[in-house]
Write a protein that holds these residues in place. Structure first.
Motif, mmCIF file in Angstrom:
data_model
loop_
_atom_site.group_PDB
_atom_site.id
_atom_site.type_symbol
_atom_site.label_atom_id
_atom_site.label_comp_id
_atom_site.label_asym_id
_atom_site.label_seq_id
_atom_site.Cartn_x
_atom_site.Cartn_y
_atom_site.Cartn_z
ATOM 1 N N SER A 18 0.833 -1.217 0.000
ATOM 2 C CA SER A 18 0.000 0.000 0.000
ATOM 3 C C SER A 18 0.861 1.259 0.000
ATOM 4 C CB SER A 18 -0.909 0.019 1.229
ATOM 5 O OG SER A 18 -1.770 -1.091 1.244
ATOM 6 N N ARG A 19 2.180 1.082 0.166
ATOM 7 C CA ARG A 19 3.104 2.207 0.279
ATOM 8 C C ARG A 19 2.623 3.179 1.361
ATOM 9 N NH1 ARG A 19 4.868 3.503 -6.035
ATOM 10 N NH2 ARG A 19 5.623 1.382 -6.467
ATOM 11 N N ALA A 20 2.286 2.597 2.499
ATOM 12 C CA ALA A 20 1.740 3.391 3.598
ATOM 13 C C ALA A 20 2.738 4.429 4.081
ATOM 14 C CB ALA A 20 1.342 2.474 4.754
ATOM 15 N N ASP A 21 2.218 5.593 4.400
ATOM 16 C CA ASP A 21 3.038 6.625 5.028
ATOM 17 C C ASP A 21 3.222 6.334 6.510
ATOM 18 O OD1 ASP A 21 3.378 8.740 2.800
ATOM 19 O OD2 ASP A 21 1.227 8.295 2.762
ATOM 20 N N ALA A 22 2.302 5.553 7.061
ATOM 21 C CA ALA A 22 2.392 5.115 8.454
ATOM 22 C C ALA A 22 1.533 3.877 8.603
ATOM 23 C CB ALA A 22 1.922 6.204 9.413
ATOM 24 N N ALA A 23 1.961 2.955 9.465
ATOM 25 C CA ALA A 23 1.190 1.746 9.745
ATOM 26 C C ALA A 23 1.221 1.491 11.245
ATOM 27 C CB ALA A 23 1.766 0.546 8.993
ATOM 28 N N ILE A 24 0.104 0.990 11.751
ATOM 29 C CA ILE A 24 0.030 0.697 13.185
ATOM 30 C C ILE A 24 -0.739 -0.584 13.398
ATOM 31 C CG2 ILE A 24 -2.033 2.157 13.472
ATOM 32 C CD1 ILE A 24 -0.894 2.697 16.374
ATOM 33 N N SER A 25 -0.241 -1.413 14.309
ATOM 34 C CA SER A 25 -0.913 -2.643 14.691
ATOM 35 C C SER A 25 -1.511 -2.446 16.077
ATOM 36 C CB SER A 25 0.094 -3.802 14.692
ATOM 37 O OG SER A 25 -0.558 -5.037 14.850
ATOM 38 N N ILE A 26 -2.821 -2.675 16.188
ATOM 39 C CA ILE A 26 -3.557 -2.430 17.431
ATOM 40 C C ILE A 26 -3.658 -3.734 18.226
ATOM 41 C CG2 ILE A 26 -5.687 -1.545 18.446
ATOM 42 C CD1 ILE A 26 -4.267 0.511 16.734
ATOM 43 N N HIS A 27 -3.302 -3.661 19.504
ATOM 44 C CA HIS A 27 -3.346 -4.838 20.371
ATOM 45 C C HIS A 27 -3.742 -4.444 21.790
ATOM 46 C CE1 HIS A 27 -1.519 -7.941 17.747
ATOM 47 N NE2 HIS A 27 -0.922 -6.904 17.176
ATOM 48 N N ALA A 28 -3.944 -5.478 22.620
ATOM 49 C CA ALA A 28 -4.076 -5.320 24.073
ATOM 50 C C ALA A 28 -3.338 -6.488 24.691
ATOM 51 C CB ALA A 28 -5.534 -5.307 24.505
ATOM 52 N N ASP A 29 -2.744 -6.284 25.854
ATOM 53 C CA ASP A 29 -1.861 -7.283 26.429
ATOM 54 C C ASP A 29 -2.618 -8.301 27.278
ATOM 55 O OD1 ASP A 29 0.578 -8.442 26.745
ATOM 56 O OD2 ASP A 29 1.495 -6.825 27.880
ATOM 57 N N GLY A 30 -1.934 -9.376 27.655
ATOM 58 C CA GLY A 30 -2.484 -10.430 28.510
ATOM 59 C C GLY A 30 -1.488 -10.779 29.581
ATOM 60 N N SER A 31 -1.206 -9.834 30.449
ATOM 61 C CA SER A 31 -0.165 -9.990 31.463
ATOM 62 C C SER A 31 -0.789 -10.271 32.830
ATOM 63 C CB SER A 31 0.695 -8.722 31.496
ATOM 64 O OG SER A 31 1.810 -8.874 32.335
ATOM 65 N N ALA A 32 0.028 -10.226 33.872
ATOM 66 C CA ALA A 32 -0.426 -10.552 35.221
ATOM 67 C C ALA A 32 -1.267 -9.421 35.816
ATOM 68 C CB ALA A 32 0.784 -10.813 36.122
ATOM 69 N N VAL A 33 -2.124 -9.791 36.738
ATOM 70 C CA VAL A 33 -2.921 -8.808 37.472
ATOM 71 C C VAL A 33 -1.983 -7.836 38.182
ATOM 72 C CG1 VAL A 33 -4.568 -8.484 39.362
ATOM 73 C CG2 VAL A 33 -4.841 -10.412 37.779
ATOM 74 N N GLY A 34 -2.292 -6.552 38.104
ATOM 75 C CA GLY A 34 -1.440 -5.530 38.704
ATOM 76 C C GLY A 34 -0.526 -4.882 37.694
ATOM 77 N N ASN A 35 -0.274 -5.558 36.569
ATOM 78 C CA ASN A 35 0.466 -4.947 35.471
ATOM 79 C C ASN A 35 -0.511 -4.102 34.666
ATOM 80 O OD1 ASN A 35 2.762 -6.264 36.265
ATOM 81 N ND2 ASN A 35 2.629 -7.872 34.723
ATOM 82 N N ARG A 36 -0.242 -2.797 34.615
ATOM 83 C CA ARG A 36 -1.212 -1.883 34.019
ATOM 84 C C ARG A 36 -0.528 -0.921 33.064
ATOM 85 N NH1 ARG A 36 -5.313 1.196 37.482
ATOM 86 N NH2 ARG A 36 -6.109 1.366 35.345
ATOM 87 N N GLY A 37 -1.361 -0.272 32.248
ATOM 88 C CA GLY A 37 -0.887 0.776 31.368
ATOM 89 C C GLY A 37 -0.628 0.293 29.949
ATOM 90 N N PHE A 38 -0.317 1.258 29.079
ATOM 91 C CA PHE A 38 -0.085 0.978 27.663
ATOM 92 C C PHE A 38 1.407 1.020 27.362
ATOM 93 C CE2 PHE A 38 0.524 5.494 27.696
ATOM 94 C CZ PHE A 38 1.416 5.740 26.655
ATOM 95 N N HIS A 39 1.784 0.419 26.245
ATOM 96 C CA HIS A 39 3.126 0.636 25.720
ATOM 97 C C HIS A 39 3.104 0.506 24.203
ATOM 98 C CE1 HIS A 39 3.149 -3.786 26.389
ATOM 99 N NE2 HIS A 39 4.027 -3.858 25.386
ATOM 100 N N VAL A 40 3.996 1.236 23.576
ATOM 101 C CA VAL A 40 4.142 1.230 22.125
ATOM 102 C C VAL A 40 5.407 0.449 21.787
ATOM 103 C CG1 VAL A 40 4.469 2.649 20.063
ATOM 104 C CG2 VAL A 40 2.955 3.446 21.903
#
Length: 320
Positions: free
Chosen positions: A193-215
């Motif tokens: 597609s010759r993208a100028d930008a691409a992003i993959s959307i996810h959500a994590d599956g970590s342990a309880v108490g592990n919070r927040g986002f990361h790129v």
């Protein structure tokens, strides 16, 4: 997102439910402190809820107007999917500031993956190793799957970017294809597609108490079919801008378990990044296995904020 393989239970049956601070994370001096200060300024509730985490790990089809402009207050069941509809291309490019720009959005995983274990377990070449074609992804404890979450946020993000004039393409849409696509194909869609930008959307599956986002940013890989060296710098710029927008709009803090508080993590084991020839990042929006993060991820209003924060980062990157 789940990057260790299809080791999560199949999605559970759906149960009825009732219905000017600018974050300059591009500077990151230091990123952890800056992200936390903004988090404190906007409030630790993140706009009313919280959630749980994911792990590292379609064909272009379509939806009705309702699925392309989902309500900000929709429940997890209102995830932007309309059975029997097909999207054969992105909406016509507008005349906004992103006119002429192409953005590829990659909604992580697929709700049908768990029915196609042989196909998604097939190994594909990611340049410096071989990995599974795809994985099942994770889910909240009450069965809201990562695949549904990522598609809903992707639909919302598509609408916002098209309003800015961008041409937007999705690697999968709705239930098409019935599984996958494989991680190498997801990268190929952005490349062709010759993208100028691409992003993959996810959500994590970590342990309880592990919070927040990361790129997740691509590291330098030069092996086999992979050569990320030309995109490492632009992808970092894209990721920092997305992280800044995400903090500012959602009020979520950077991950407390990955990235050292910066909200940024560099990896060289993800095919979707290794094989990309265009600026690309992943975002783990929260931890689906933590009750507080899960409450956010299941909120339609919060998902709209997540899409808005990501959009603002992409717009900032593309406008320079």
């Amino acid at each position: 997102m789940s990057y260790v393989g299809p080791d999560f239970d199949p999605p559970q049956p759906r149960r009825p439910r009732r219905a000017p601070l600018t974050v300059a994370l591009a500077a990151l001096v230091p990123g952890a402190l800056l992200g936390w200060l903004v988090y404190e300024a906007v409030g630790a509730t993140g706009g009313g809820g919280s959630g749980d985490s994911a792990k590292p790990g379609g064909a272009l089809t379509s939806a009705t107007d309702t699925s392309r402009t989902p309500s900000a207050s929709s429940s997890p069941a209102d995830d932007g999917k309309k059975p029997g509809t097909a999207r054969t291309g992105s909406a016509p490019a507008g005349t906004g500031p992103l006119a002429g720009k192409v953005v590829v959005i990659d909604p992580g995983h697929n709700s049908g993956n768990y029915r196609h274990t042989a196909e998604i377990n097939r190994k594909v070449d990611i340049g410096n190793s071989r990995k599974e074609c795809d994985t099942t992804g994770t889910s909240t404890n009450d069965g809201y799957s990562e695949a549904r979450f990522t598609l809903d946020v992707s639909h919302r993000l598509r609408t916002l970017l098209e309003q800015e004039g961008a041409t937007v393409k999705l690697t999968r849409d709705g239930d098409e294809p019935p599984w996958g696509p494989c991680v190498d194909e997801r990268a190929r869609i952005g490349n062709t597609s010759r993208a100028d930008a691409a992003i993959s959307i996810h959500a994590d599956g970590s342990a309880v108490g592990n919070r927040g986002f990361h790129v997740i940013l691509p590291g330098s890989v030069h092996a086999g079919a992979a050569d990320t060296r030309p995109i490492v710098g632009p992808s970092r710029d894209l990721g920092e801008r997305i992280a800044g927008g995400f903090v500012r709009v959602t009020g979520s803090a950077p991950s407390n378990y990955i990235g050292g508080g910066t909200g940024l993590d560099t990896r060289t084991d993800l095919g979707g990044l290794n094989l990309s020839t265009v600026p690309k990042v992943f975002i783990e929006c929260g931890n689906m296995r933590d009750g507080k993060d899960a409450a956010l991820l299941k909120s339609g209003a919060w998902r709209q904020k997540a899409a808005q924060g990501i959009s603002e980062g992409i717009v900032s990157f593309l406008r320079g």
